[in-house]
Design a protein around this motif. Sequence first.
Motif, mmCIF file in Angstrom:
data_model
loop_
_atom_site.group_PDB
_atom_site.id
_atom_site.type_symbol
_atom_site.label_atom_id
_atom_site.label_comp_id
_atom_site.label_asym_id
_atom_site.label_seq_id
_atom_site.Cartn_x
_atom_site.Cartn_y
_atom_site.Cartn_z
ATOM 1 N N ARG A 104 30.617 16.704 29.629
ATOM 2 C CA ARG A 104 29.268 17.173 29.304
ATOM 3 C C ARG A 104 29.237 17.953 27.991
ATOM 4 N NH1 ARG A 104 27.289 22.180 31.211
ATOM 5 N NH2 ARG A 104 25.481 21.208 32.196
ATOM 6 N N GLY A 105 30.382 18.102 27.334
ATOM 7 C CA GLY A 105 30.434 18.772 26.048
ATOM 8 C C GLY A 105 30.217 20.267 26.122
ATOM 9 N N THR A 106 30.618 20.873 27.222
ATOM 10 C CA THR A 106 30.478 22.316 27.385
ATOM 11 C C THR A 106 31.740 23.007 26.887
ATOM 12 O OG1 THR A 106 29.020 22.079 29.302
ATOM 13 C CG2 THR A 106 30.137 24.197 29.030
ATOM 14 N N ASP A 107 31.596 23.790 25.838
ATOM 15 C CA ASP A 107 32.722 24.532 25.275
ATOM 16 C C ASP A 107 32.618 26.004 25.660
ATOM 17 O OD1 ASP A 107 33.747 22.271 23.935
ATOM 18 O OD2 ASP A 107 32.343 22.577 22.279
ATOM 19 N N GLY A 108 33.691 26.715 25.516
ATOM 20 C CA GLY A 108 33.659 28.173 25.632
ATOM 21 C C GLY A 108 33.975 28.726 27.004
ATOM 22 N N LEU A 109 34.058 27.875 28.020
ATOM 23 C CA LEU A 109 34.446 28.380 29.334
ATOM 24 C C LEU A 109 35.941 28.683 29.359
ATOM 25 C CD1 LEU A 109 32.517 25.918 31.688
ATOM 26 C CD2 LEU A 109 31.931 28.290 31.193
ATOM 27 N N VAL A 110 36.306 29.735 30.067
ATOM 28 C CA VAL A 110 37.711 30.062 30.291
ATOM 29 C C VAL A 110 38.059 29.624 31.711
ATOM 30 C CG1 VAL A 110 39.411 31.913 30.464
ATOM 31 C CG2 VAL A 110 37.624 32.015 28.705
ATOM 32 N N TRP A 111 39.137 28.873 31.857
ATOM 33 C CA TRP A 111 39.563 28.376 33.170
ATOM 34 C C TRP A 111 40.852 29.091 33.564
ATOM 35 C CZ3 TRP A 111 36.239 24.838 35.418
ATOM 36 C CH2 TRP A 111 35.289 24.275 34.555
ATOM 37 N N SER A 112 40.859 29.737 34.723
ATOM 38 C CA SER A 112 41.989 30.577 35.104
ATOM 39 C C SER A 112 42.288 30.430 36.594
ATOM 40 C CB SER A 112 41.681 32.040 34.783
ATOM 41 O OG SER A 112 42.708 32.893 35.203
ATOM 42 N N ARG A 113 43.504 30.011 36.908
ATOM 43 C CA ARG A 113 43.891 29.918 38.315
ATOM 44 C C ARG A 113 44.138 31.322 38.854
ATOM 45 N NH1 ARG A 113 48.786 26.242 40.994
ATOM 46 N NH2 ARG A 113 48.175 26.608 43.170
ATOM 47 N N GLN A 114 43.408 31.675 39.912
ATOM 48 C CA GLN A 114 43.472 33.029 40.451
ATOM 49 C C GLN A 114 43.323 33.005 41.963
ATOM 50 O OE1 GLN A 114 43.660 36.095 38.773
ATOM 51 N NE2 GLN A 114 43.757 35.187 36.731
ATOM 52 N N ASN A 115 43.981 33.939 42.613
ATOM 53 C CA ASN A 115 43.760 34.212 44.029
ATOM 54 C C ASN A 115 42.730 35.332 44.116
ATOM 55 O OD1 ASN A 115 43.892 35.178 46.700
ATOM 56 N ND2 ASN A 115 46.056 34.676 46.896
ATOM 57 N N ALA A 116 41.619 35.092 44.803
ATOM 58 C CA ALA A 116 40.536 36.076 44.877
ATOM 59 C C ALA A 116 40.987 37.415 45.441
ATOM 60 C CB ALA A 116 39.386 35.528 45.723
ATOM 61 N N GLU A 117 42.063 37.409 46.210
ATOM 62 C CA GLU A 117 42.543 38.643 46.833
ATOM 63 C C GLU A 117 43.440 39.463 45.916
ATOM 64 O OE1 GLU A 117 44.316 37.777 50.663
ATOM 65 O OE2 GLU A 117 43.155 35.925 50.753
ATOM 66 N N THR A 118 43.969 38.842 44.870
ATOM 67 C CA THR A 118 44.911 39.528 43.977
ATOM 68 C C THR A 118 44.647 39.085 42.535
ATOM 69 O OG1 THR A 118 46.536 37.781 44.405
ATOM 70 C CG2 THR A 118 46.729 39.805 45.708
ATOM 71 N N LEU A 119 43.493 39.410 42.018
ATOM 72 C CA LEU A 119 43.135 39.000 40.665
ATOM 73 C C LEU A 119 44.047 39.667 39.637
ATOM 74 C CD1 LEU A 119 39.232 39.266 40.941
ATOM 75 C CD2 LEU A 119 40.630 37.190 41.111
#
Length: 243
Positions: A104-119
Amino acid sequence: MNDKVSFGYEDVSPEEKTERVGAVFSNVARKYDVMNDAMSGGMHRLWKDRFVRRVKPQEGEAILDMAGGTGDIAFRMADAGAEVTVSDINQDMLDVGIERALDRGTDGLVWSRQNAETLTFPDRMFDAYTIAFGIRNVTRIDLALAEAYRVLRFGGRFFCLEFSTTEWPGFREVYDAYSHRLVPRIGKVIAGDEESYRYLVESIRRFPPMPEFAGMIRDAGFSQVRVEPIMGGLVAIHSGWKA
């Protein structure tokens, strides 16, 4: 302390739940959005639109979209100019979201693998924290709420979109029959995975009722906690502020 947590209608160890939930979302990642349309008749799109309107993302503010997976919520907030970090414990879900962003041509998002309990994010980093249809799959909800509070700046806002229990007379019984009998079959036909969707239906039934979950949000430190039921509580938007 009870060392068991719910995995659908089963009670399992926290470690087993984390592992099994991960397997569920790895299995359904590629068909996740198609299944959402099939299960809700497309209504999940309207719920997500309403959710983002409540968040009111502003240009330049930092937002953490937890359990953001395939990017549905993040794309909507990025279109408003917000600086969105998309996090999920499951890399397969994130990979689908990254592919969708490229398409979709969306730039600028940061993608980060995280556990919601231990950010791994520092304290007071974000202006808003969102989580849509993800909190019920967290192993320890109280820890995830505490982390949400920690990473928000003072004055930051918390928003959660999640299935709940509808209070409309008659509709609850119809929905229960539909979800338990038909949703797993739809999952088998579309995604080739009946058991994962059986778990997802069961996880909704085990999720705390709206007043109880609102109390958990308050216990995490949030003030001005509000609940906005949709379709009598079939879905609900919970919100709170970090004072």
